[in-house]
Design an enzyme around this catalytic site. Sequence first.
Site, PDB file in Angstrom:
ATOM      1  CB  SER A   1     103.559  35.347   2.041  1.00  0.00           C
ATOM      2  OG  SER A   1     103.007  34.124   2.460  1.00  0.00           O
TER       3      SER A   1
ATOM      4  CE  LYS B   1     101.873  34.271   5.824  1.00  0.00           C
ATOM      5  NZ  LYS B   1     100.971  33.765   4.792  1.00  0.00           N
TER       6      LYS B   1
END
Length: 228
Positions: free
Chosen positions: A149, A187
Site C-alpha cells: 500500500s 501509513k
Amino acid sequence: MLTRKQLELLDFIQKRVARDGVPPSFDEMKDALDLRSKSGIHRLITALEERGFIRRLAHRARAIEIVKLPEAMEKPGFSPRVIEGDRTAPPRGAMPVSEVHALELPVMGRIAAGVPIEAISEVSHHVAVPGSMLSGRGQHYALEVKGDSMIEAGINDGDIVVIREQSTADNGDIVVALVEGHEATLKRFRRRGGMIALEAANPAYETRVLPEDHVKVQGRLVGLIRSY
C-alpha cells in the site's frame, strides 16, 4: 573465491564447531577477527551464506551450519591467505568501512503496508543500520514491511523500515500507527480536525479516517533498507 576475512571467519566457525559442538557467538567472532562491530560479522556471514558455505537456521540461537568448505581448508596446515579480491580498488567516493558508523537495531516483526495486522512487539532479529540514517535523539527500531500500500512512496513488500520512536507526527509524515489498540499499520499521517486520516500510497487502497482517540502514533519513518 572468498576474501581473507571470509576465510578466517569460516575457519574459526569450523574449528569451534569441531571443538565445542556449537558455533561461536557473534561477539566471539568479532573478537577473533579483530573487528570493531558485529555489523562486519553480519556482512561476512551473509556473504558466506550467499556462496553456499554455511546455512543459517531461523528462530534458533547460534544456528549456523557449515554446508561445505573450500578445498584449501580441507588440507593439513591450512591458513587463510590474502587473495586478489581483497586488493581490488574501491569505487570512487566509497568510504572506508572503518569510517562508517553503524548501529544494530532490533527488528520488531512485520508492519502492514496494506490491511492492518496485529501489533507486534517481539524482537525477531537485528539489523545493522548506518548511524547517519538515525534521525536525532531517541530510540529507534526496525520493522519488515508486508504489503504494497506504500509502494508509490518507494516502500515495497519485504523492505526494512527504520522507525524513530515517538508519539506525535506532523501532517505528511509516514508513521507506524496503532489502530484501536491492536492493529499496526504503516501509513501517511493527516490530521483533519478531530479525525486522523491514514493515507496509503497506492490507489488500490482507500484512506482510513478514524477518530483521533482510535489512533496512536508509535513512531515516524526515518530510513529504509532494501535487499536485492
